[in-house]
Design a protein around this motif. Structure first.
Motif, PDB file in Angstrom:
ATOM      1  N   LEU A 160       6.154   6.014   5.720  1.00 38.78           N
ATOM      2  CA  LEU A 160       6.073   5.890   4.391  1.00 38.78           C
ATOM      3  C   LEU A 160       7.424   6.258   3.847  1.00 38.78           C
ATOM      4  O   LEU A 160       8.214   5.760   3.159  1.00 38.78           O
ATOM      5  CB  LEU A 160       5.229   6.594   3.601  1.00 38.78           C
ATOM      6  CG  LEU A 160       3.559   6.276   3.898  1.00 38.78           C
ATOM      7  CD1 LEU A 160       2.891   7.125   3.129  1.00 38.78           C
ATOM      8  CD2 LEU A 160       3.320   4.806   3.344  1.00 38.78           C
ATOM      9  N   TRP A 184       7.534   0.749  -1.342  1.00 31.29           N
ATOM     10  CA  TRP A 184       6.238   1.388  -1.865  1.00 31.29           C
ATOM     11  C   TRP A 184       7.076   2.745  -2.219  1.00 31.29           C
ATOM     12  O   TRP A 184       6.228   3.933  -1.597  1.00 31.29           O
ATOM     13  CB  TRP A 184       5.133   1.410  -0.883  1.00 31.29           C
ATOM     14  CG  TRP A 184       4.066   1.845  -1.232  1.00 31.29           C
ATOM     15  CD1 TRP A 184       3.509   2.081  -2.595  1.00 31.29           C
ATOM     16  CD2 TRP A 184       2.703   1.812  -0.577  1.00 31.29           C
ATOM     17  NE1 TRP A 184       2.205   2.330  -2.723  1.00 31.29           N
ATOM     18  CE2 TRP A 184       1.830   2.231  -1.476  1.00 31.29           C
ATOM     19  CE3 TRP A 184       2.401   1.640   0.679  1.00 31.29           C
ATOM     20  CZ2 TRP A 184       0.366   2.465  -0.917  1.00 31.29           C
ATOM     21  CZ3 TRP A 184       1.014   1.580   1.296  1.00 31.29           C
ATOM     22  CH2 TRP A 184       0.099   2.002   0.230  1.00 31.29           C
ATOM     23  N   ALA A 187       4.314   5.940  -3.094  1.00 29.73           N
ATOM     24  CA  ALA A 187       3.169   6.234  -2.211  1.00 29.73           C
ATOM     25  C   ALA A 187       3.350   7.701  -1.634  1.00 29.73           C
ATOM     26  O   ALA A 187       4.659   8.113  -1.347  1.00 29.73           O
ATOM     27  CB  ALA A 187       3.484   5.244  -0.752  1.00 29.73           C
ATOM     28  N   ALA A 192      -2.003   6.690  -0.400  1.00 33.96           N
ATOM     29  CA  ALA A 192      -1.719   5.552   0.144  1.00 33.96           C
ATOM     30  C   ALA A 192      -2.725   5.350   1.345  1.00 33.96           C
ATOM     31  O   ALA A 192      -3.071   4.055   1.607  1.00 33.96           O
ATOM     32  CB  ALA A 192      -0.220   5.595   0.841  1.00 33.96           C
TER      33      ALA A 192
END
Length: 271
Positions: A160, A184, A187, A192
């Motif tokens: 991530l 993202w 996240a 997530a």
């Protein structure tokens, strides 16, 4: 260790956005609303922790272990999986397919299910055979299926925000690791993971409930990384070269080598 209900950590806007999705819990006698997440700050391995919980009768299909940091994570061929904080290191208990032929495809089915979950976020993701998630030609994550004692676990790692130490990366690798912080940015591992389980389990159940093997092979082909391109595959210290044509009925790849189709069940995609 903390234990959460998935529905309690799933962002409400996610559940609301997909409220109209069919519920395939009838196939497996369990709804996603009952799924639990066993949450740890640190563990040796999410897979090892999940197997321990399974031995104690503490995990049901759809339950998962999420470790925010691993000290002994592993990947394919038991390679060490570097696990800095900020990413997802999880193990998900999968429902056992009724079909033996689908059971052979579990790594591809699971990878495709989580790929579709990420695509719902607008992230373009491809599957690199047999078990990697590819974003922008880099490795964003990987999936490892382990099956024993009548149970099936999927170990899932997803970058991530952070990357492995470059000194720990395998030499001769096909791609460098990438993370999803650009695609993202908001996240965090807990929410997530809840979102990915929610959407990923939908696709997993949908495939096993509604797809034939041939239908699934056709469905996944456009999402294979390097499909219809020339590739090299190492198998038993022999390197084969050909055009990647797709997945066969055993979960291997089909390689067109000068007009002759070779079916490869194990190996490493080099390029």
């Amino acid at each position: 260790m903390q234990v959460f209900k998935l529905k309690d950590i799933l962002p409400s806007k996610v559940a609301g956005s997909f409220a109209g999705m069919p519920d395939f819990s009838a196939c497996f006698q369990r709804s996603w609303r009952e799924f639990r997440v066993f949450d740890l700050e640190t563990c040796a391995s999410s897979l090892d922790t999940a197997w321990e919980l399974m031995d104690q009768g503490g995990m049901l299909a759809g339950d998962s272990v999420l470790c925010l940091e691993q000290t002994g994570g592993r990947g394919r061929m038991r390679r060490r999986w570097s696990s800095p904080r900020g990413n997802i290191y999880a193990a998900l208990k999968l429902p056992v397919p009724d079909s033996t032929e689908m059971n052979r495809m579990l790594s591809i089915i699971t990878g495709y299910s989580f790929q579709r979950a990420l695509m719902a976020r607008g992230i373009e993701v491809f599957l690199k055979w047999p078990n990697d998630l590819v974003v922008n030609s880099g490795k964003a994550g990987g999936i490892l299926i382990e099956e024993k004692r009548g149970g099936i676990l999927a170990g899932i790692g997803l970058n991530l925000k952070s990357l492995p130490d470059s000194r720990e990366l395998r030499t001769g690798r096909l791609m460098d690791p990438v993370h999803l912080s650009g695609a993202w940015p908001e996240a965090d591992p807990r929410t997530a993971w809840a979102e990915l389980v929610y959407l990923g389990q939908f696709w997993y159940d949908n495939i096993l409930c509604n797809y034939s093997l041939i239908d699934f092979i056709s469905e996944v082909k456009p999402y294979l990384w390097l499909v219809n391109q020339m590739v090299r595959v190492e198998q038993d210290q022999i390197v084969l070269e050909g055009r990647l044509k797709g997945i066969d009925e055993s979960g291997g790849i089909i390689l067109d080598c000068a007009g002759h189709h070779k079916h490869i069940q194990t190996g490493t995609l080099l390029s």
